[in-house]
Design a protein around this motif. Structure first.
Motif, short mmCIF file in Angstrom:
data_model
loop_
_atom_site.label_atom_id
_atom_site.label_comp_id
_atom_site.label_asym_id
_atom_site.label_seq_id
_atom_site.Cartn_x
_atom_site.Cartn_y
_atom_site.Cartn_z
N LEU A 256 10.26 4.16 -13.61
CA LEU A 256 9.40 3.49 -12.64
C LEU A 256 10.16 3.05 -11.41
N GLN A 257 11.41 2.61 -11.60
CA GLN A 257 12.17 2.08 -10.46
C GLN A 257 12.76 3.17 -9.57
N LEU A 258 12.52 4.43 -9.93
CA LEU A 258 12.87 5.51 -9.01
C LEU A 258 11.96 5.52 -7.79
N ILE A 259 10.80 4.89 -7.91
CA ILE A 259 9.84 4.85 -6.81
C ILE A 259 10.20 3.68 -5.90
N PRO A 260 10.51 3.93 -4.63
CA PRO A 260 10.81 2.83 -3.70
C PRO A 260 9.68 1.81 -3.66
N GLY A 261 10.04 0.55 -3.75
CA GLY A 261 9.05 -0.51 -3.76
C GLY A 261 8.74 -1.05 -5.14
N ILE A 262 9.24 -0.37 -6.18
CA ILE A 262 9.06 -0.83 -7.55
C ILE A 262 10.40 -1.30 -8.09
N GLY A 263 10.49 -2.58 -8.37
CA GLY A 263 11.71 -3.17 -8.90
C GLY A 263 11.53 -3.65 -10.32
N PRO A 264 12.49 -4.42 -10.84
CA PRO A 264 12.42 -4.87 -12.23
C PRO A 264 11.17 -5.69 -12.56
N TRP A 265 10.72 -6.53 -11.62
CA TRP A 265 9.54 -7.36 -11.89
C TRP A 265 8.32 -6.48 -12.14
N THR A 266 8.05 -5.56 -11.22
CA THR A 266 6.86 -4.71 -11.33
C THR A 266 6.95 -3.79 -12.54
N ALA A 267 8.13 -3.23 -12.79
CA ALA A 267 8.30 -2.33 -13.93
C ALA A 267 8.06 -3.07 -15.24
N SER B 41 0.83 -1.21 0.00
CA SER B 41 0.00 0.00 0.00
C SER B 41 0.86 1.26 0.00
N ALA B 42 1.98 1.23 0.72
CA ALA B 42 2.89 2.38 0.72
C ALA B 42 3.47 2.62 -0.66
N THR B 43 3.77 1.54 -1.39
CA THR B 43 4.29 1.69 -2.75
C THR B 43 3.26 2.33 -3.66
N VAL B 44 2.01 1.89 -3.55
CA VAL B 44 0.95 2.51 -4.35
C VAL B 44 0.82 3.99 -4.01
N LEU B 45 0.87 4.33 -2.74
CA LEU B 45 0.73 5.73 -2.33
C LEU B 45 1.88 6.58 -2.85
#
Length: 330
Positions: A239-250, A211-215
């Protein structure tokens, strides 16, 4: 009361239903080659009861989304002569119709793909209608991809379904269709996502990390959407500049928003074993081995994995499924 998902609280303002138009805007489009709507659009489906996507028995596909022009509902179907007919409702209707060819892979270049394995070649021959879609909308794919991080698909689908039905907007559509267009909902806007209370995330089964990543993502939604016009390396980095977003999610996001043919999913629990089993009879392959096997497909590695998944050559399950965690009961 534990575990029950309750209606929204007064902390989040209710979004007004998108205005419906009695007569939809329409267009037809003839694709440049074979097109299988189910194969092309299926990556947008987040579970069998996805409130933003429906595939109906009559061969029509419905999609509700939040466009730059506002909420919109799109219905597409293929005719026997190969033409695609589309109808759209809501403020985003014209945007959706203008982008119909792009959505359905008009900018994709499947002829550039060269199979290097017999299995891949056979699957490509049997699935000539596969094209990689491109929505041009990043947040729409990013948020459900975040919800899918390190949980079972059932858990992620449940969270997406409950959050959309509680905080989303009923999709614009035919007035005689129950709950809008076959029960479709448009996902919340960034402000509404940001106002969802922590306990509602918890009741939806979403832990604090996701939830913190979405926020964090919705706070910079405008910059995130800019990735739709970037080349793959730059979009991945953005996208990976956002903490919580890594290669899989991007990668999972850009496969849908950008039609990124080379956005191979690294860090997946099952994909390396599937690729390893299909191409080298090695169900224990890891990410490094998977990437080595996919090296001949550089530039088209996501397309190669789609074809491998469609081949039906997947290893037999030999261990229990991942056990779902019901954090709403904690």
């Amino acid at each position: 009361m534990a575990g029950r998902f309750v209606p929204r609280t007064t902390a989040v303002p209710r979004q007004e239903p998108a205005s419906a138009s009695a007569a939809p805007q329409t267009r037809t489009w003839t694709p440049p080659g074979p097109l299988d709507l189910r194969l092309v659009l299926s990556p947008l489906r987040r579970g069998p009861a996805d409130p933003a996507y429906r595939a109906l028995p009559d061969g029509t596909f419905w999609r509700a989304t939040r466009t730059p022009a506002g909420p919109g509902t799109l219905r597409v179907a293929a005719s026997h002569d190969g033409r695609i007919s589309a109808a759209a409702w809501g403020p985003g209707a014209q945007w959706l119709l203008d982008g119909l060819p792009t959505l359905l892979g008009a900018d994709d270049t499947p002829d550039d793909f060269r199979p290097h394995h017999r299995l891949v070649a056979l699957t490509r021959h049997r699935r000539p209608g596969l094209r990689l879609l491109r929505t041009g909308l990043v947040m729409e794919s990013l948020i459900p991809s975040v919800l899918e991080q390190k949980v079972t698909t059932d858990e992620a689908y449940r969270a997406w379904r409950l959050l959309l039905r509680t905080y989303g907007t009923p999709a614009p559509g035919p007035a005689d269709a129950a709950f809008g267009a076959y029960g479709l909902y448009v996902m919340p806007d960034p402000r509404t996502w940001s106002l969802i209370p922590s306990w509602e995330w918890h009741r939806a089964g979403v832990d604090a990390k996701r939830s913190a990543t979405v926020l964090r993502a919705v706070r910079v939604a405008r910059r995130v959407e800019e990735a739709a016009a970037m080349e793959l390396p730059e979009a991945m980095a953005r996208l990976q500049l956002i903490p919580g977003i890594g290669p899989w999610t991007a990668a999972e996001t850009l496969q849908r928003s950008n039609g990124a043919a080379d956005a191979v999913t690294v860090g997946d629990l099952h994909l390396p074993g599937i690729v390893g089993h299909a191409l080298a009879d090695n169900r224990n392959a890891d990410d490094e081995e998977m990437l080595a096997l996919l090296a001949p497909y550089e530039g088209q590695r996501h397309r190669a994995t789609r074809l491998i998944m469609l081949s039906g050559r997947t290893p037999a399950r030999r261990s229990p499924r991942m056990t779902p965690r019901d954090i709403a009961r904690l």
